[in-house]
Design a protein around this motif. Sequence first.
Motif, PDB file in Angstrom:
ATOM      1  N   ILE A   6      12.317   2.536   7.796  1.00 28.29           N
ATOM      2  CA  ILE A   6      13.274   1.781   7.006  1.00 28.29           C
ATOM      3  C   ILE A   6      13.105   2.193   5.547  1.00 28.29           C
ATOM      4  O   ILE A   6      11.982   2.340   5.061  1.00 28.29           O
ATOM      5  CB  ILE A   6      13.082   0.261   7.235  1.00 28.29           C
ATOM      6  N   THR A   7      14.222   2.448   4.888  1.00 26.70           N
ATOM      7  CA  THR A   7      14.215   2.803   3.474  1.00 26.70           C
ATOM      8  C   THR A   7      14.899   1.712   2.678  1.00 26.70           C
ATOM      9  O   THR A   7      15.951   1.215   3.089  1.00 26.70           O
ATOM     10  CB  THR A   7      14.932   4.157   3.234  1.00 26.70           C
ATOM     11  N   ILE A   8      14.291   1.349   1.564  1.00 26.94           N
ATOM     12  CA  ILE A   8      14.858   0.366   0.646  1.00 26.94           C
ATOM     13  C   ILE A   8      15.223   1.118  -0.633  1.00 26.94           C
ATOM     14  O   ILE A   8      14.389   1.821  -1.199  1.00 26.94           O
ATOM     15  CB  ILE A   8      13.827  -0.739   0.294  1.00 26.94           C
ATOM     16  N   ILE A   9      16.462   0.962  -1.075  1.00 27.53           N
ATOM     17  CA  ILE A   9      16.901   1.558  -2.336  1.00 27.53           C
ATOM     18  C   ILE A   9      17.327   0.422  -3.254  1.00 27.53           C
ATOM     19  O   ILE A   9      18.261  -0.322  -2.947  1.00 27.53           O
ATOM     20  CB  ILE A   9      18.068   2.539  -2.127  1.00 27.53           C
ATOM     21  N   ARG A  17       5.388  -6.962   4.931  1.00 29.48           N
ATOM     22  CA  ARG A  17       5.206  -5.967   3.865  1.00 29.48           C
ATOM     23  C   ARG A  17       6.568  -5.522   3.318  1.00 29.48           C
ATOM     24  O   ARG A  17       6.771  -5.443   2.105  1.00 29.48           O
ATOM     25  CB  ARG A  17       4.446  -4.748   4.384  1.00 29.48           C
ATOM     26  N   ILE A  18       7.483  -5.204   4.221  1.00 32.64           N
ATOM     27  CA  ILE A  18       8.819  -4.745   3.831  1.00 32.64           C
ATOM     28  C   ILE A  18       9.551  -5.853   3.074  1.00 32.64           C
ATOM     29  O   ILE A  18      10.162  -5.606   2.025  1.00 32.64           O
ATOM     30  CB  ILE A  18       9.605  -4.282   5.078  1.00 32.64           C
ATOM     31  N   ILE A  42      14.961   2.899  -7.398  1.00 26.65           N
ATOM     32  CA  ILE A  42      13.674   3.003  -6.721  1.00 26.65           C
ATOM     33  C   ILE A  42      13.950   3.148  -5.234  1.00 26.65           C
ATOM     34  O   ILE A  42      14.682   2.349  -4.654  1.00 26.65           O
ATOM     35  CB  ILE A  42      12.793   1.768  -7.001  1.00 26.65           C
ATOM     36  N   THR A  43      13.383   4.196  -4.646  1.00 32.84           N
ATOM     37  CA  THR A  43      13.551   4.457  -3.214  1.00 32.84           C
ATOM     38  C   THR A  43      12.180   4.401  -2.572  1.00 32.84           C
ATOM     39  O   THR A  43      11.254   5.091  -2.993  1.00 32.84           O
ATOM     40  CB  THR A  43      14.183   5.853  -2.996  1.00 32.84           C
ATOM     41  N   THR A  44      12.060   3.568  -1.550  1.00 32.40           N
ATOM     42  CA  THR A  44      10.770   3.402  -0.881  1.00 32.40           C
ATOM     43  C   THR A  44      10.990   3.304   0.617  1.00 32.40           C
ATOM     44  O   THR A  44      11.975   2.739   1.074  1.00 32.40           O
ATOM     45  CB  THR A  44      10.011   2.188  -1.475  1.00 32.40           C
ATOM     46  N   THR A  45      10.081   3.908   1.376  1.00 30.88           N
ATOM     47  CA  THR A  45      10.228   3.997   2.833  1.00 30.88           C
ATOM     48  C   THR A  45       8.969   3.538   3.534  1.00 30.88           C
ATOM     49  O   THR A  45       7.860   3.797   3.079  1.00 30.88           O
ATOM     50  CB  THR A  45      10.557   5.453   3.251  1.00 30.88           C
ATOM     51  N   LYS A  46       9.153   2.850   4.650  1.00 29.30           N
ATOM     52  CA  LYS A  46       8.055   2.464   5.554  1.00 29.30           C
ATOM     53  C   LYS A  46       8.369   3.096   6.903  1.00 29.30           C
ATOM     54  O   LYS A  46       9.463   2.950   7.432  1.00 29.30           O
ATOM     55  CB  LYS A  46       7.979   0.936   5.683  1.00 29.30           C
ATOM     56  N   GLY A  68      16.358  -7.695   4.953  1.00 27.38           N
ATOM     57  CA  GLY A  68      15.268  -6.747   5.159  1.00 27.38           C
ATOM     58  C   GLY A  68      14.400  -7.105   6.347  1.00 27.38           C
ATOM     59  O   GLY A  68      14.025  -6.241   7.145  1.00 27.38           O
ATOM     60  N   ARG A  69      14.070  -8.393   6.477  1.00 26.69           N
ATOM     61  CA  ARG A  69      13.257  -8.840   7.612  1.00 26.69           C
ATOM     62  C   ARG A  69      13.995  -8.574   8.921  1.00 26.69           C
ATOM     63  O   ARG A  69      13.406  -8.065   9.885  1.00 26.69           O
ATOM     64  CB  ARG A  69      12.903 -10.325   7.491  1.00 26.69           C
ATOM     65  N   ASN A  70      15.286  -8.895   8.951  1.00 21.41           N
ATOM     66  CA  ASN A  70      16.080  -8.671  10.171  1.00 21.41           C
ATOM     67  C   ASN A  70      16.146  -7.186  10.529  1.00 21.41           C
ATOM     68  O   ASN A  70      15.988  -6.822  11.696  1.00 21.41           O
ATOM     69  CB  ASN A  70      17.496  -9.223   9.997  1.00 21.41           C
TER      70      ASN A  70
END
Length: 133
Positions: free
Chosen positions: A72-75, A38-39, A126-130, A22-24
């Motif tokens: 960026i979206t995290i699922i 944060r991400i 859970i779907t979250t976007t920054k 995620g950081r990369n």
Amino acid sequence: MEYWSSVDIYTEWDIVAARQLGRNEAKKSGFGTVDQARITTAISELARNIYLYAGKGKIEIKRLSENDLYGITIIASDNGPGISDMRKVMEDGFSTSGGLGAGMPGVRRLMDEFKVDTEPGVGTTITTTKWLR
């Protein structure tokens, strides 16, 4: 354009791998160090929840590019027990694991968009976007 990668979550080491990925990806997307943190923190919370409550699942990370918007979206998905009381889980300070209870409300605050699909006995996604400012 969309680019995505994923980490299967089975062990605590997979949580570390998901954080690093995620950081990369956040860095490649142009996020500054504060938003990278944060991400990464959101991924850590989501991956830890999979590990603690579902036993196994997956973290998917998608780099987004829509018109002139980048993000960026995290699922986070699992086939675990699901969340029976969503309202309670979203309360600050609520924890079933003895943790600080910053989990889901914390993720919601860290990210720009936050959506939960859960069904008891079936699992949770859970779907979250920054978005890049």
